[in-house]
Design an enzyme around this catalytic site. Structure first.
Site, PDB file in Angstrom:
ATOM      1  N   TRP A 261       0.771  -1.129  -0.110  1.00  0.00           N
ATOM      2  CA  TRP A 261      -0.003  -0.033   0.103  1.00  0.00           C
ATOM      3  C   TRP A 261       0.866   1.038  -0.073  1.00  0.00           C
ATOM      4  O   TRP A 261       1.882   1.081   0.803  1.00  0.00           O
ATOM      5  CB  TRP A 261      -0.880  -0.029   1.231  1.00  0.00           C
TER       6      TRP A 261
ATOM      7  N   ASP B  50     -15.484  11.749  -3.954  1.00  0.00           N
ATOM      8  CA  ASP B  50     -14.895  10.452  -3.228  1.00  0.00           C
ATOM      9  C   ASP B  50     -15.877  10.020  -2.131  1.00  0.00           C
ATOM     10  O   ASP B  50     -17.056  10.275  -2.017  1.00  0.00           O
ATOM     11  CB  ASP B  50     -13.568  10.454  -2.806  1.00  0.00           C
ATOM     12  N   ASP B  51     -15.136   9.352  -1.174  1.00  0.00           N
ATOM     13  CA  ASP B  51     -15.948   8.693  -0.107  1.00  0.00           C
ATOM     14  C   ASP B  51     -16.511   9.862   0.728  1.00  0.00           C
ATOM     15  O   ASP B  51     -16.409  10.764   0.649  1.00  0.00           O
ATOM     16  CB  ASP B  51     -14.817   8.066   0.712  1.00  0.00           C
TER      17      ASP B  51
ATOM     18  N   ARG C  92      -9.795  -2.048   8.270  1.00  0.00           N
ATOM     19  CA  ARG C  92     -10.189  -0.928   8.125  1.00  0.00           C
ATOM     20  C   ARG C  92     -11.887  -0.899   8.523  1.00  0.00           C
ATOM     21  O   ARG C  92     -12.640  -0.298   7.802  1.00  0.00           O
ATOM     22  CB  ARG C  92      -9.951  -0.260   6.441  1.00  0.00           C
TER      23      ARG C  92
ATOM     24  N   LYS D 187     -15.567   5.560  -9.284  1.00  0.00           N
ATOM     25  CA  LYS D 187     -14.467   4.987  -8.865  1.00  0.00           C
ATOM     26  C   LYS D 187     -14.925   3.692  -7.855  1.00  0.00           C
ATOM     27  O   LYS D 187     -15.682   3.832  -6.807  1.00  0.00           O
ATOM     28  CB  LYS D 187     -13.870   6.014  -8.013  1.00  0.00           C
ATOM     29  N   TRP D 188     -14.394   2.657  -8.539  1.00  0.00           N
ATOM     30  CA  TRP D 188     -14.783   1.396  -7.780  1.00  0.00           C
ATOM     31  C   TRP D 188     -13.520   0.885  -6.886  1.00  0.00           C
ATOM     32  O   TRP D 188     -12.619   0.646  -7.357  1.00  0.00           O
ATOM     33  CB  TRP D 188     -14.949   0.494  -8.936  1.00  0.00           C
ATOM     34  N   ASP D 189     -13.834   0.947  -5.498  1.00  0.00           N
ATOM     35  CA  ASP D 189     -12.589   0.800  -4.740  1.00  0.00           C
ATOM     36  C   ASP D 189     -12.821  -0.694  -4.165  1.00  0.00           C
ATOM     37  O   ASP D 189     -13.856  -1.084  -4.038  1.00  0.00           O
ATOM     38  CB  ASP D 189     -12.627   2.104  -3.768  1.00  0.00           C
ATOM     39  N   MET D 190     -11.729  -0.967  -3.462  1.00  0.00           N
ATOM     40  CA  MET D 190     -11.603  -2.131  -2.725  1.00  0.00           C
ATOM     41  C   MET D 190     -10.624  -2.080  -1.692  1.00  0.00           C
ATOM     42  O   MET D 190      -9.562  -2.346  -1.787  1.00  0.00           O
ATOM     43  CB  MET D 190     -11.333  -3.438  -3.516  1.00  0.00           C
ATOM     44  N   ASN D 191     -10.844  -1.754  -0.523  1.00  0.00           N
ATOM     45  CA  ASN D 191      -9.914  -1.406   0.509  1.00  0.00           C
ATOM     46  C   ASN D 191      -9.544  -2.276   1.559  1.00  0.00           C
ATOM     47  O   ASN D 191      -8.784  -2.151   2.632  1.00  0.00           O
ATOM     48  CB  ASN D 191     -10.533  -0.347   1.290  1.00  0.00           C
TER      49      ASN D 191
ATOM     50  N   ASP E   5      -2.048   5.287  -3.480  1.00  0.00           N
ATOM     51  CA  ASP E   5      -2.546   6.160  -2.555  1.00  0.00           C
ATOM     52  C   ASP E   5      -1.439   7.358  -2.175  1.00  0.00           C
ATOM     53  O   ASP E   5      -1.405   8.139  -1.541  1.00  0.00           O
ATOM     54  CB  ASP E   5      -3.062   5.763  -1.334  1.00  0.00           C
TER      55      ASP E   5
HETATM   56  C1  GLA Z   1      -8.955   4.230  -0.692  1.00  0.00           C
HETATM   57  C2  GLA Z   1      -8.624   5.027  -1.835  1.00  0.00           C
HETATM   58  C3  GLA Z   1      -8.596   6.729  -1.861  1.00  0.00           C
HETATM   59  C4  GLA Z   1      -9.961   7.005  -1.187  1.00  0.00           C
HETATM   60  C5  GLA Z   1     -10.310   6.214  -0.165  1.00  0.00           C
HETATM   61  C6  GLA Z   1     -11.558   6.594   0.429  1.00  0.00           C
HETATM   62  O1  GLA Z   1      -7.795   4.537   0.463  1.00  0.00           O
HETATM   63  O2  GLA Z   1      -7.185   4.682  -2.446  1.00  0.00           O
HETATM   64  O3  GLA Z   1      -8.135   7.056  -3.046  1.00  0.00           O
HETATM   65  O4  GLA Z   1     -10.969   6.793  -2.335  1.00  0.00           O
HETATM   66  O5  GLA Z   1     -10.026   4.823  -0.460  1.00  0.00           O
HETATM   67  O6  GLA Z   1     -11.739   6.065   1.565  1.00  0.00           O
END
Ligand code: GLA
Length: 757
Positions: free
Chosen positions: A215, A384-385, A461, A494-498, A566
């Site tokens: 990361w 974003d979020d 998270r 923006k399709w995220d997967m954290n 990030d």
């Molecule tokens: C991840 C993404 C960031 C942002 C955050 C939002 O970390 O990489 O760019 O979108 O989630 O929680």
């Protein structure tokens, strides 16, 4: 189980019912239909007398044949062989001793685990009756323009493998894919399903280049000699991962550089658990790279009549070093993989709110940012979020994809129309595969997350992973996203997967099928993306997994852009972007200008930050409320300049001239597809003892053409007598090179060359 689908991309198909008398499934990928022919010859030729197939690209040949044991054997991969006169029939290699069978010494294109085979197998399985022996022999073939399908069959059972080779002639790339078919009357459990093997010429002293990371530190170029044994590059984490990326390159004795030397490279198109096994098992001195699904915790029972498709496995060859290898990949990805490949268009300049506001989004705040972004020339505004459910921090709300009415009392429409009126498209962040335990969705459906009953559900998270392998979960997630897209003018997701998987249980499925979660999950994520795109043809998607954790040739068939990392700190980014560029095109590489000091405490000038980000798909992620009027003036100018060169950056050829891994200077050149424009980005880390920056010799120019040179500042050192306005010859720029007056710390410049008619 899924049936064959004709409207979506080929990879929607993985486990299906075998149709037709030949048992050959039909793939409907648009990429396959655009056959290309190299030179005068056909891309695929069969020489029946020799039982040999020649797969020709513009500059390479790949040759396979059937040997005296009826095995499919690899014979050659490298520079193009121009004369049929030289071709020879396949013949197995002799055994080395009773310990090293001929089968193990011979380069089998798709070895089953069985008989006396000791290397990494391409296919391993167990029949319901307990038999685990599989010996695949050549059965038949079909050629359709640039596609060859070879059918293998077990020596006893009606177990078939269709190997499909697709030749992409202009890009010197070949795709392998296998389809395993059970036509027996018993269940066959597949324990390892690989897409195939790439063999480099027999020899010693090869070097492996690959991409590792973490990361906030993805795509780090890593190199090491290939020694006897196996080196496994893989993900066991459920998605592609930022730790390892499914791409490799191999050169001889580490002698290849950016411009010279033979480089064999390959990549897997799969966003789940993947595996690349780089193997040099004594005594054959044969380096091979087997790739496909990761066989760790893998098990896929096939009932009679069912089949399983493996991920696409791409391979290419360059005789002109790593630079050409990357350019071939970039061209291939643009021409054949990306969703816009048939009608390419440049990526818009983006603004993203994340680093400015984090979770504190609301209508007034976003409108204020949007106004400022529009003035800079931004074309796509992404919130974003933080806009949904009770999402005030990362502890709650994931899964509740409904607009938070405290933050947006009238929904998103007022913001979206405001953004649209400012002349920008609107994009929105989702993390569809995730749920916070503190969410309405989890309270309602605690069984929807992957889990082993009674065992812990480990959070990362503060979130858990929805079991996307379940069709009801897939349908639900599709329906909420589809509704949001139908009700609002959202151009971009923006399709995220954290986080990665943990406790990957699927208690609702029959026990023998529970391990299919690894594959079915990814197929269903692809399914949602494909169906959203089909239902909303204007939609564009960005793949993000806390940065570059889901970047591969599978997801790139369905997303227009990826979030690179990030880590948005410009100097760090030079390394991340360089590694990225070995495998993936600048066009999809999302790069934002953000504020300083960055997370790592470093501060670089705004020009430096812009120029770093302008080497990919430019975005701005800064808090514009804090910018000075000087910042705005500079940024507006930079966005303008970017628009004048972005077709060259995004659709042109990249030449890496100075690597940030190797010294103080980083320089990259991009040459437009029509050769009319070239741009050079140069970055100095720190000047010492007043040493001048080294001369930069350009590449990819026409030696006899004249190029007018412009810079964004006065950093070009012009030799007396030369007038950059009147044009300087390609020959001079290539052989003499450019000198730039870069000084101090984090200095940078951009040189733009226009070819004169
Ligand atoms: C991840 C993404 C960031 C942002 C955050 C939002 O970390 O990489 O760019 O979108 O989630 O929680």
């Amino acid at each position: 189980m899924e049936h064959h689908s004709s409207d979506l991309r080929a990879s929607a198909l993985w486990k299906g019912i075998i149709l037709g008398t030949l048992g050959i499934s039909i793939f409907f990928a648009p990429a396959l239909m655009r056959a290309q022919v190299a030179g005068n010859g056909a891309p695929v030729r069969y020489l029946p007398d020799l039982k040999v197939w020649v797969l020709d690209t513009a500059r390479t040949s790949y040759i396979i044949g059937v040997n005296e044991r009826n095995e499919l054997q690899n014979l050659y991969w490298g520079e193009k062989l121009v004369s049929d006169h030289d071709f020879f029939a396949a013949h197995s290699r002799p055994e080395h001793a009773s310990f090293d069978s001929s089968e193990t010494m011979t380069n089998n294109e798709y070895p089953g685990w069985g008989g006396k085979y000791y290397n990494e197998p391409s296919l391993k399985l167990t029949l319901a009756d307990g038999d685990r022996d599989l010996v695949l022999k050549y059965a038949s073939q079909e050629i359709h323009a640039n596609r060859l399908v070879i059918r293998l069959k077990d020596i006893q059972y009606d177990l078939f493998v269709n190997l499909t080779y697709t030749v992409f002639a202009q890009e010197d790339i070949i795709r392998k894919q296998a389809e395993i078919q059970n036509r027996t009357s018993q269940v066959v459990t597949v324990e390892s399903a690989q897409s195939g093997v790439w063999y480099v010429p027999r020899g010693e002293g090869y070097r492996l280049t690959y991409l590792t990371g973490r990361w906030a530190g993805e795509t780090q170029l890593t190199r090491e000699p290939i020694e006897p044994g196996k080196k496994v590059l893989e993900s066991r984490r459920g998605n592609t991962s930022g730790q390892m990326n499914p791409w490799f390159a191999i050169d001889e004795r580490g002698e290849a550089d950016e411009e010279h030397g033979r480089v064999w490279f390959g990549a897997l198109g799969w966003s789940g658990n993947w595996k690349l096994t780089v193997e040099d098992t004594p005594p054959a001195h044969q380096v091979r790279v087997t790739g496909g699904y990761n066989d760790f915790d893998f098990s896929c029972p096939l009932k009679p009549g069912e089949s399983l498709s493996t991920p696409p496995y791409y391979g290419g060859f360059s005789s002109q070093g790593f630079g050409e290898a990357s350019r071939l990949m970039h061209r291939f990805e643009r021409d054949e993989i990306l969703p816009d490949h048939a009608h390419p268009h440049v990526r818009p300049v983006m603004y993203n709110s994340w680093e400015a506001t984090e979770f504190n989004v609301d209508e007034a705040g976003q409108k204020a940012l949007a106004e400022k972004a529009a003035k800079l020339g931004v074309e796509l505004f992404v919130m974003d979020d933080g806009w949904f459910g009770q999402r005030n921090n990362d502890r709650a709300g994931l899964g509740d994809w409904f607009v938070n009415r405290q933050k947006f009392p009238n929904g998103l429409k007022p913001l979206i129309s405001y953004v649209n009126r400012l002349g920008m498209d609107f994009g929105l962040w989702f993390e569809p595969e995730m749920v916070n335990p503190d969410s309405d969705l989890y309270r309602k459906h605690p069984d929807w997350v992957m889990n082993f009953p009674g065992r812990p559900r480990s959070e990362a998270r503060h979130q858990l992973v929805l079991n996307m392998a379940r069709d009801d979960v897939k349908e639900y997630i599709f329906s909420v996203l589809d509704k949001m897209l139908s009700e609002n003018n959202i151009k971009y997701i923006k399709w995220d997967m954290n986080r990665h998987f943990s406790e990957p249980g699927w208690p609702e499925a029959p026990v023998p099928e529970q391990k299919e979660i690894w594959v079915k999950y990814v197929r269903n994520v692809y399914w949602i993306m494909d169906h959203l795109r089909a239902a909303h043809p204007q939609l564009e998607i960005e793949s993000c997994s806390g940065g570059g954790g889901r970047v591969d040739l599978g997801v790139l068939e369905r997303v227009d852009e990826v979030w690179t990392s990030d880590d948005t700190e410009a100097f760090d980014r030079l390394r991340i972007q360089e590694g990225f560029s070995f495998a993936y095109p600048p066009k999809v590489m999302s790069a934002w200008v953000t504020d300083v000091p960055n997370l790592n405490g470093r501060s670089t000038p705004l020009t430096f930050r812009f120029l770093v980000a302008m080497q990919g798909s430019l975005g701005i992620g800064a808090n514009l409320n804090k910018w000075s009027s000087d910042d705005f003036a500079l940024a507006t100018q930079m966005v303008n300049t970017y628009k004048s060169i972005r077709a060259t950056v995004q659709e042109g050829d990249l030449y890496r001239l100075y690597s940030p891994r190797e010294g103080n200077l980083t320089a990259n050149e991009y040459v437009s597809a029509d050769g009319k424009q070239a741009v050079v980005f140069a970055f100095l880390h720190s000047q010492q003892f007043l040493w001048p920056a080294p001369t930069i010799n350009l590449r990819g120019l026409e030696e006899n053409a004249l190029y007018r040179i412009k810079t964004i500042d006065n950093k070009l050192i012009v030799p007396p007598g030369l007038n950059p306005e009147n044009g300087v010859s390609g020959s001079f720029l290539v052989h003499h090179g450019l000198n730039l007056d870069l000084r101090g710390d984090y200095d940078s410049t951009l040189v733009i060359l226009e070819k004169l008619d």
